[in-house]
Design a protein around this motif. Structure first.
Motif, mmCIF file in Angstrom:
data_model
loop_
_atom_site.group_PDB
_atom_site.id
_atom_site.type_symbol
_atom_site.label_atom_id
_atom_site.label_comp_id
_atom_site.label_asym_id
_atom_site.label_seq_id
_atom_site.Cartn_x
_atom_site.Cartn_y
_atom_site.Cartn_z
ATOM 1 N N ILE A 37 0.676 -0.846 0.132
ATOM 2 C CA ILE A 37 -0.217 0.266 0.350
ATOM 3 C C ILE A 37 0.924 1.523 0.389
ATOM 4 O O ILE A 37 1.112 2.011 -0.700
ATOM 5 C CB ILE A 37 -1.189 0.072 1.222
ATOM 6 C CG1 ILE A 37 -2.071 -1.363 0.882
ATOM 7 C CG2 ILE A 37 -1.462 1.083 1.453
ATOM 8 C CD1 ILE A 37 -2.897 -1.227 1.953
ATOM 9 N N PHE A 38 1.937 1.592 0.837
ATOM 10 C CA PHE A 38 2.731 2.139 0.894
ATOM 11 C C PHE A 38 3.626 2.182 0.170
ATOM 12 O O PHE A 38 4.116 3.565 -0.307
ATOM 13 C CB PHE A 38 3.746 2.533 2.399
ATOM 14 C CG PHE A 38 2.629 2.640 3.380
ATOM 15 C CD1 PHE A 38 1.511 3.849 3.281
ATOM 16 C CD2 PHE A 38 2.688 1.924 3.977
ATOM 17 C CE1 PHE A 38 0.810 3.851 4.202
ATOM 18 C CE2 PHE A 38 1.567 2.405 5.419
ATOM 19 C CZ PHE A 38 0.631 3.540 5.818
ATOM 20 N N ASN A 39 4.429 1.485 -1.065
ATOM 21 C CA ASN A 39 5.043 1.561 -1.911
ATOM 22 C C ASN A 39 4.103 1.794 -3.161
ATOM 23 O O ASN A 39 5.298 1.785 -4.147
ATOM 24 C CB ASN A 39 5.855 0.095 -1.757
ATOM 25 C CG ASN A 39 6.699 0.145 -0.627
ATOM 26 O OD1 ASN A 39 7.165 1.629 -0.191
ATOM 27 N ND2 ASN A 39 7.163 -1.017 0.285
ATOM 28 N N THR A 40 3.114 1.290 -3.783
ATOM 29 C CA THR A 40 2.756 1.590 -4.476
ATOM 30 C C THR A 40 1.817 2.517 -5.246
ATOM 31 O O THR A 40 1.219 2.944 -4.316
ATOM 32 C CB THR A 40 1.661 0.264 -4.627
ATOM 33 O OG1 THR A 40 2.155 -1.259 -4.565
ATOM 34 C CG2 THR A 40 1.129 -0.302 -6.300
ATOM 35 N N THR A 41 2.303 3.128 -6.723
ATOM 36 C CA THR A 41 1.556 4.877 -7.006
ATOM 37 C C THR A 41 -0.023 3.667 -7.947
ATOM 38 O O THR A 41 0.246 2.518 -8.362
ATOM 39 C CB THR A 41 2.613 5.141 -7.385
ATOM 40 O OG1 THR A 41 3.299 4.350 -8.896
ATOM 41 C CG2 THR A 41 3.318 5.631 -7.110
ATOM 42 N N HIS A 42 -0.936 4.269 -8.110
ATOM 43 C CA HIS A 42 -1.656 4.818 -7.793
ATOM 44 C C HIS A 42 -2.167 5.234 -9.709
ATOM 45 O O HIS A 42 -2.096 6.640 -8.682
ATOM 46 C CB HIS A 42 -2.933 4.148 -7.759
ATOM 47 C CG HIS A 42 -2.447 2.376 -6.348
ATOM 48 N ND1 HIS A 42 -2.987 1.331 -6.517
ATOM 49 C CD2 HIS A 42 -2.313 3.420 -5.635
ATOM 50 C CE1 HIS A 42 -2.194 0.494 -5.439
ATOM 51 N NE2 HIS A 42 -2.315 2.064 -4.959
#
Length: 571
Positions: A37-42
């Protein structure tokens, strides 16, 4: 509608994890989910991507605080406006709450750059809230009824920091393991290397030293974070000793330090890395600390990156290459460690004498380090550095510096640990440590006062009388003075004190003699015949049977320290 207080509010939080293994048994799947959640871009739209940097959810006596920090990245070659979407959290029971943006949030993002946005809300509820989803919602207020379109939805169950009383899914590291800060774009690598308990005020504090490494090819600044300590029942707020920004050059290593104020009997079991969430409204500013990871403390009283090693007098001491007080071009060696009693004082004094050698071809600053002795029972005693006038070292030559330690009368001087330390504000941190013991240097004929050796065989008293001055006394003796020509001794501390003692052991008079040139108040001791005049006698007439005690004298900010070298009979 939530109203903010005008004064800034800081909420101090920390992890509730304990030293035992069970509380740290977090499921790998949950940790991986949180990390994702904290390391992925969307993709938020065609130009902008978002990444959740922090999620905060804490129940307090005033209600439930919920906050989020979102990083927005603009991949386009032009300025891109940030859509006015609402940011909402959805709870496990299906309730949605809208978070208000900080007044400092930017409204657009510059080309190929990033911006961080802060959001917050307060829920008037005493019940805990479980956040399971984060939503970006486009609300069309110009239709009736209004229409809402969810532009992006992210599952975040178990990812919010819920305070030290909550069940937080944060990474756990053993002491000495390197880490980067989750949720931060900083590439800097951090390694906890030592911690110690020190007392400088009314309360003790645990000092934690962290090594910072920059593996990149450009200068990096240490991001804003701090350490909080935790024992079985309490959380203790920490702060960084270095108040200004710390820049780390490419491939450079340096230390930063944190102090955690505790109670006298507190034994910390873990420390947590905490980063702040800042939120500003028209009514004021608030700051909240979010736990990023937990560091297990070693199963020992204190931990250090400096391991004491066996030592012989004269050997070069291995010093931490990142020491701030000892230049890399200066070799430090211990040349003497002596212990003597102070009659009637109830304590002993140890004197450690160091040789500092300048290996450089240029002058360097004389190191001003701290020194500490640790006894076999674990107690530590800080040294007081001699008063010294020199501040620079001559190329290729050495200087001598002494430290005095006040020890209990029961101390034997065996199996000591001698530490060299840097001063960090009002605290100290180890840069070297050796195992050593007191070495007796007394001799009846040869006096060892490194870098000097003095031979004195006997003393002959001489008495005279004048009507104007009364009786006066002198003592004459032959001496042989030798010294190491490559060692510079300080004039203010290369001193001998000679005491005149009567047959009952009472001190009748004393005078100081310098080993490095005469001064306004002292004669110089030379090879050949010497005469010392006693000008302040405590009696009108001296009887036969006097003796003379010779001391080495070291001046310190706390007063002079004397070491008995020998006692000679007078004729």
């Amino acid at each position: 509608m939530n109203h903010w207080k005008k004064t800034a509010l800081t909420v101090a939080l920390s992890t509730s994890l304990l030293v035992t293994a069970a509380p740290f048994a977090l499921a790998n799947e949950a940790l991986q989910t949180t990390a994702a959640i904290f390391n992925t871009t969307h993709n938020l739209n065609e130009q902008l991507q978002v990444q959740v940097k922090a999620l905060y959810n804490e129940r307090t006596s005033d209600g439930v605080r919920i906050a989020a920090v979102v990083k927005v990245n603009n991949a386009a070659n032009k300025i891109t406006r940030i859509p006015t979407y609402e940011l909402r959290v959805k709870t496990a029971d299906g309730v949605e709450y809208t978070l208000a943006g900080s007044t400092t949030n930017e409204r657009s993002v510059k080309p190929r750059s990033q911006s961080e946005l802060s959001y917050y809300t307060m829920i008037d509820s005493t019940e805990p809230v479980e956040i399971v989803e984060l939503q970006w919602v486009d609300v069309d207020w110009y239709t009736y009824p209004k229409t809402e379109t969810v532009k992006l939805s992210l599952p975040v169950a178990g990812s919010a920091w819920t305070g030290f009383d909550g069940e937080n899914q944060v990474p756990v590291h053993k002491w000495g393991e390197s880490f980067t800060i989750p949720g931060s774009r900083s590439p800097l690598k951090f390694t906890p290397v030592s911690y110690s308990k020190q007392l400088t005020g009314e309360k003790p504090a645990t000092i934690v030293k962290v090594l910072v490494e920059n593996p990149t090819a450009q200068r990096e600044t240490v991001p804003e974070f701090t350490l909080y300590g935790r024992d079985n029942n309490q959380t203790f707020e920490g702060s960084r000793v270095e108040q200004s920004q710390v820049a780390v050059e490419p491939n450079e290593k340096k230390y930063i330090h944190f102090t955690i104020a505790t109670e006298q009997e507190t034994t910390l079991s873990s420390v947590s890395v905490m980063t702040p969430i800042q939120h500003v409204t028209a009514a004021g500013a608030s700051s909240y600390q979010v736990g990023r990871l937990s560091l297990l403390l070693p199963q020992m009283t204190f931990g250090s990156n400096v391991t004491p090693t066996p030592y012989k007098l004269g050997e070069i001491i291995a010093v931490d290459e990142l020491s701030k007080s000892i230049n890399k071009d200066v070799d430090v060696s211990l040349v003497s460690l002596t212990l003597h009693e102070n009659q009637g004082s109830g304590y002993k004094t140890a004197v450690a004498k160091f040789k500092l050698n300048n290996k450089n071809s240029k002058p360097v600053i004389l190191p001003n380090f701290e020194a500490e002795l640790q006894s076999t029972d674990g107690f530590s005693y800080s040294g007081v550095r001699q008063t010294i006038s020199r501040t620079q070292m001559v190329p290729g030559l050495s200087n001598v510096v002494s430290y005095a330690f006040t020890l209990p009368a029961s101390e034997t001087g065996e199996n000591l640990i001698l530490k060299l330390q840097d001063s960090i504000g009002s605290y100290r941190t180890d840069v070297a440590a050796v195992k050593t013991s007191v070495v007796e240097l007394r001799s009846d004929t040869e006096l060892d006062l490194y870098p000097f050796k003095v031979k004195v065989d006997y003393m002959v008293p001489e008495m005279s009388y004048a009507l104007t001055t009364g009786y006066s006394y002198k003592v004459k003796f032959d001496a042989v003075v030798t010294s190491d020509e490559k060692v510079i001794a300080d004039q203010d501390n290369s001193l001998l004190t000679i005491e005149m003692i009567d047959r009952n052991g009472h001190v009748l008079a004393q005078e100081d003699v310098s080993l490095v040139g005469p001064t306004e108040t002292q004669n110089q001791l030379i090879t050949g015949k010497n005469t010392v005049s006693f000008t302040k006698l405590r009696t009108e007439q001296v009887e036969t049977g006097t003796s003379y005690k010779i001391y080495e004298k070291v001046n310190t900010p706390n007063g002079p320290v004397k070491r008995l070298l020998t006692t000679l009979k007078g004729f």
